[in-house]
Scaffold this motif. Sequence first.
Motif, short mmCIF file in Angstrom:
data_model
loop_
_atom_site.label_atom_id
_atom_site.label_comp_id
_atom_site.label_asym_id
_atom_site.label_seq_id
_atom_site.Cartn_x
_atom_site.Cartn_y
_atom_site.Cartn_z
N ILE A 37 6.66 12.78 0.39
CA ILE A 37 8.01 12.53 -0.14
C ILE A 37 8.03 11.20 -0.89
N ILE A 38 7.48 10.15 -0.28
CA ILE A 38 7.47 8.84 -0.92
C ILE A 38 6.62 8.87 -2.20
N VAL A 39 5.48 9.55 -2.13
CA VAL A 39 4.64 9.66 -3.32
C VAL A 39 5.40 10.33 -4.47
N HIS A 40 6.14 11.38 -4.13
CA HIS A 40 6.94 12.05 -5.16
C HIS A 40 8.00 11.12 -5.73
N GLU A 41 8.63 10.31 -4.88
CA GLU A 41 9.64 9.36 -5.34
C GLU A 41 9.01 8.32 -6.27
N ILE A 42 7.79 7.91 -5.97
CA ILE A 42 7.08 6.96 -6.84
C ILE A 42 6.83 7.61 -8.20
N GLU A 43 6.45 8.88 -8.19
CA GLU A 43 6.22 9.60 -9.45
C GLU A 43 7.50 9.68 -10.27
N VAL A 44 8.61 9.98 -9.60
CA VAL A 44 9.90 10.06 -10.30
C VAL A 44 10.26 8.71 -10.92
N THR A 45 10.05 7.63 -10.15
CA THR A 45 10.35 6.28 -10.65
C THR A 45 9.48 5.94 -11.86
N ARG A 46 8.22 6.33 -11.80
CA ARG A 46 7.32 6.07 -12.94
C ARG A 46 7.87 6.71 -14.21
N ARG A 47 8.33 7.96 -14.09
CA ARG A 47 8.87 8.66 -15.26
C ARG A 47 10.19 8.04 -15.73
N GLU A 48 11.04 7.68 -14.77
CA GLU A 48 12.33 7.09 -15.12
C GLU A 48 12.17 5.77 -15.88
N ARG A 49 11.17 4.99 -15.49
CA ARG A 49 11.00 3.68 -16.11
C ARG A 49 9.90 3.66 -17.17
N SER A 50 9.41 4.85 -17.51
CA SER A 50 8.45 5.02 -18.62
C SER A 50 7.21 4.16 -18.45
N TRP A 51 6.70 4.11 -17.23
CA TRP A 51 5.48 3.35 -16.96
C TRP A 51 4.25 4.21 -17.21
N SER A 52 3.17 3.57 -17.60
CA SER A 52 1.89 4.28 -17.73
C SER A 52 1.32 4.55 -16.34
N ARG A 53 0.46 5.55 -16.27
CA ARG A 53 -0.25 5.83 -15.02
C ARG A 53 -1.33 4.76 -14.82
N ILE A 54 -1.81 4.64 -13.60
CA ILE A 54 -2.76 3.58 -13.28
C ILE A 54 -4.18 4.12 -13.14
N SER A 55 -5.12 3.21 -13.17
CA SER A 55 -6.53 3.58 -13.09
C SER A 55 -6.91 3.89 -11.63
N PRO A 56 -7.74 4.91 -11.39
CA PRO A 56 -8.22 5.18 -10.02
C PRO A 56 -9.07 4.04 -9.47
N GLU A 57 -9.64 3.21 -10.37
CA GLU A 57 -10.45 2.08 -9.92
C GLU A 57 -9.61 1.02 -9.22
N PHE A 58 -8.31 1.03 -9.44
CA PHE A 58 -7.42 0.10 -8.75
C PHE A 58 -7.49 0.31 -7.24
N PHE A 59 -7.57 1.56 -6.82
CA PHE A 59 -7.59 1.88 -5.39
C PHE A 59 -8.90 1.45 -4.74
N THR A 60 -10.00 1.64 -5.45
CA THR A 60 -11.31 1.30 -4.87
C THR A 60 -11.55 -0.21 -4.85
N SER A 61 -10.77 -0.97 -5.61
CA SER A 61 -10.95 -2.42 -5.62
C SER A 61 -10.15 -3.10 -4.53
#
Length: 582
Positions: free
Chosen positions: A376-400
Motif C-alpha cells: 500500500i505504501i509503495v503504491h502511495e509513493i508511486e502515486v506521489t511520484r506521478r503527481e509531482r512529476s519526479w523521475s524514477r530512481i536508479s536501482p543502484e541507489f538501493f545497493t549503495s
Amino acid sequence: MHELQLVALKLFNSFLMFFSILITIHCILTKAEKHLLTITSLKAMAPKVVVPADFGVENLHCEFHGNVVIKLQGGEDMRANSLILSYHSSVFVRLFLELHQSVVEMDDFSKESVKSFLEALYSGAIQLDRQLFRDVNKMCHVFKVGWLSRRCGEYFADLVGDVRPSTDYQTLLFLFEEARFSLKVMQCDKMLDMVVQKICGLENRAEIFVEPYMINYRELSIGQLDLMLKITKSNPVSLLKIIKKNIKLKEMLFDDMSRYLLENIDLFKCISDDEPFFEDLFDFLEGAKFSSVSDTLLVNKLYRTVTKALKNRIGAKTSTVPENQLPNVFCSFESYYGLSRSEFFEKMRISPLVQNLYMFIEGLLPVFYKIGFSPIIVHEIEVTRRERSWSRISPEFFTSCHSVFEAALVPMLENSCDLVSVEESFKRVGKVVGPNNGISKKRSCKIEDLFFSPMSFAFHYKHPTTEICNLTGKCGFLLKFQPETKSGQPYKFKVNLCLDQKEYPVGLHLHAGLIRADKIHLVPMFQNFGLGELKYNHATITGNGNGVSKIFTDEDSLTWWKIGVSKVQPCSKVKIMAFVTI
C-alpha cells in the motif's frame, strides 16, 4: 470371666480399627508416591521425545491404551492416551497430571476437526482443508500445540500465496474472514496483515473483492469498514462509487456507516485521482432532496476541507532552496518526526523541501525502515511520484545503502513497478579537484575535509539528449562544497552546482540547462561507527538538519563526531556519489 472376654474383645476391635487406619494411610501415601513418580517420569521422558512423531494412529480410540475420554459433538466419545497428548501440549499435562481430569470436553469444535486434530497428534501429520482449518487452528491455540499451529500457518500462507487476479470471491472471502477470526479470537494479526497486503497488490481488487464484500456495508462493523478503507486506500474512488450507488438505491443520504466512511475516506486523494467523479459526487450529495440539515453541513464541511488541502498542495510547489544548491544536503525533516506515520507521509509528500523521489524515499526511511514498506505504501509513493512529476530512481541507489535499510528497501523493489529505471537516473562517482584546478585520480577524501576546507568534485556525465558534443573535454558537472563552522567547530556544509564554466577544471565542461541542482541527489559513502565498507547511511548528512551535533573522544583516545544518528571518525574516508535524474 465374662468381663475379661468383653475387655479382650474391645481391645481386639480397637486394634483392628488402628490397623485399618494404618492400611488406609499406606494406600494414600503409595498412591501419592505413584502419582509423583508418574509426574517425575513424564517430565524425565518428555525431553527425549521430539514432536511431531508417529505414535501410530491405530492406537487412537484404543480400549487398551486410551485412559482419557474425549467428548465430541453429538454425544460421541473417543479414547486417547494421556501421555501421547501430553507430549504435544503443556495444557494437557496440567489437565491430566495436575487437575486429575480423565475426561476432556471438546464439543465446542466440529467432530471432524477434533478427530483430525487427535489423529495429527498421534501421526505427526495432517491434511487440512477449508472446512477443518478454523477449528483445528483454534484448537492449536487453545491447547498450545506449537508444531501443528505452524503447519496451519504454512497452509494458510500457501493459500494466500496462490491468490491471483483471477481468484474467485469465495476464496478471497474465506481468507479474509479466517484472518479476521484469528485476530478476534487468538489476538494474532499476522494472518490479517498477510491477506490485506495480498489483496492490496491486486489491480482488480475493487471488482473481485471490495464491491461484493461491501454490497450490504450498512450491516458491517466499524472494524470491517476500517479494513475496507485500508484496502482501498490507494484507490478510494472505488469506495466512493459503492457509497454513491448504495445511497441512490436506499434513497437516503446517510446512515451511521455511510457517514463513517465519508468522514474517514481520503477525499483529497479522490479529487487528485478523479476530479470529475469527485465533483459529480458532491453535486449529487448537495442536490439530494432527501438530505437533512446535518447531512448538508457535513457535505459542505468535507468539500471545504478537501479544496483547502488542494490549495495547500498547489502552494507547496515553491521551494526556498537556491537554484544552484543541492536540496538534499542537511535538509531538515526533524519537524515532522513527532507525527504518526500516516501524518508524516502526508507532510512529506507535499513538502516543498522534497524535490525528487530520492529525497522522498530518503525522508521516509527513518520512520518506516523498522516496519518496512507495505504494498500500500509503495503504491502511495508511486502515486506521489506521478503527481509531482519526479523521475524514477536508479536501482543502484538501493545497493549503495547501508545494510540496516536493506530489509525495508528490498520489498520496495519487489512491490514496485513504477519507481525504478535504468534510463531515467544515473550514478556517478566524483573525483577530487586539486589545488591547481586539475582533476585528480582520487575518488575519496577525509570526512573532516568537507567540514573545514572548500572542496570541489568533478563528475563525468553526458546527458542522454546530448547526441553530438563538439566542446573540448568531457561532458559533466562540478560540485563545490562550502563548509559552515560554528564557534570554530565543524557544523555543516553546502553543496552547489557550479554554473560558471570559467571555474571548471580543464577537460570538463557543463551543458547549462541540461544539468540542474534539484535533479542531483548527493550520496556520501562512509563507514558508520568506523566499521564495514563505505555505504550510504540515510539521514546522516542528508535529511539531517542538525549537522555535527557532538564531538567526543573514546577510551582509546579516538575522536568521533556524531552526525545525525551516525558516529563517524573525522579522519575516515568519504566517497562522494551523485545520482542524476533526467
